[in-house]
Write a protein that holds these residues in place. Sequence first.
Motif, short mmCIF file in Angstrom:
data_model
loop_
_atom_site.label_atom_id
_atom_site.label_comp_id
_atom_site.label_asym_id
_atom_site.label_seq_id
_atom_site.Cartn_x
_atom_site.Cartn_y
_atom_site.Cartn_z
N GLY A 67 16.67 -7.60 25.47
CA GLY A 67 16.49 -7.76 24.04
C GLY A 67 16.37 -6.45 23.30
O GLY A 67 16.83 -6.32 22.17
N TYR A 68 15.77 -5.44 23.93
CA TYR A 68 15.65 -4.14 23.28
C TYR A 68 17.01 -3.47 23.12
O TYR A 68 17.28 -2.82 22.12
CB TYR A 68 14.69 -3.24 24.06
N ILE B 45 19.91 -5.09 22.89
CA ILE B 45 20.62 -5.86 21.87
C ILE B 45 20.02 -5.61 20.50
O ILE B 45 20.72 -5.63 19.49
CB ILE B 45 20.63 -7.36 22.25
N ALA B 46 18.72 -5.32 20.44
CA ALA B 46 18.08 -4.97 19.16
C ALA B 46 18.68 -3.69 18.59
O ALA B 46 18.93 -3.60 17.38
CB ALA B 46 16.58 -4.82 19.35
N GLY C 138 22.00 -4.62 17.28
CA GLY C 138 21.85 -5.41 16.05
C GLY C 138 21.53 -4.55 14.84
O GLY C 138 22.04 -4.77 13.75
N ASN D 67 18.81 -9.52 10.89
CA ASN D 67 18.88 -9.03 12.26
C ASN D 67 17.54 -9.20 12.97
O ASN D 67 17.49 -9.69 14.10
CB ASN D 67 19.31 -7.57 12.27
N THR D 68 16.46 -8.83 12.32
CA THR D 68 15.14 -8.92 12.95
C THR D 68 14.77 -10.35 13.27
O THR D 68 14.27 -10.65 14.37
CB THR D 68 14.07 -8.29 12.04
N ILE E 240 16.78 -11.47 16.29
CA ILE E 240 16.29 -10.85 17.52
C ILE E 240 14.99 -11.50 17.97
O ILE E 240 14.79 -11.77 19.15
CB ILE E 240 16.12 -9.32 17.33
N PRO F 268 10.90 -7.04 20.79
CA PRO F 268 12.15 -6.46 20.30
C PRO F 268 12.29 -6.57 18.78
O PRO F 268 12.91 -5.71 18.15
CB PRO F 268 13.23 -7.28 21.02
N GLY F 269 11.69 -7.59 18.18
CA GLY F 269 11.73 -7.72 16.72
C GLY F 269 10.99 -6.60 16.03
O GLY F 269 11.46 -6.04 15.04
N THR G 117 13.05 -3.53 16.11
CA THR G 117 14.07 -3.45 15.07
C THR G 117 13.48 -3.03 13.73
O THR G 117 14.13 -2.31 12.98
CB THR G 117 14.81 -4.80 14.88
N SER H 287 8.68 -13.33 11.63
CA SER H 287 8.79 -13.02 13.06
C SER H 287 7.71 -13.71 13.86
O SER H 287 7.98 -14.31 14.90
CB SER H 287 8.73 -11.51 13.28
#
Length: 131
Positions: free
Chosen positions: A17-18, A20-21, A24, A51-52, A55, A63-64, A67, A108
């Motif tokens: 996820g990090y 892909i963050a 993103g 994006n956030t 994620i 990961p959010g 971002t 989030s």
Amino acid sequence: MTHNLNSKRWCSNKSQGYVIAIFGVLVAFSMRYILHPFLGSSLPLFFFQINTILIVYLFGVGPGLFTILMSAPLMIFYFMEPFGVLSVVDQRDITTLFVYLSYTLLSSFLVELLRREQYNSKVAMLVSETR
């Protein structure tokens, strides 16, 4: 039930996820940068918020938050007036950042709680099927 202790494990690939963050944030930045001649200083945080939230939905709040930390400096430097200059932060910039942080953090954490409850109900269903 003991499955509540495992609610933090609803996403098994947070390390991915990090990565892909980062991707993103680059996509959100690219989209906002392409539309910058049309948008100017309006909607400086729109693509970063989307994006956030995506994620967080897919990989969790860690990961959010990553971002958010990457997006805020990009947004301040490139999409808030004066563009491309690190200047003194004024009241309008503080308000924009407060809105960005409060809305994004609230959504989030709500998404994270919903995903945990979804995982808990899935585990409860699996436990009930085995009995």
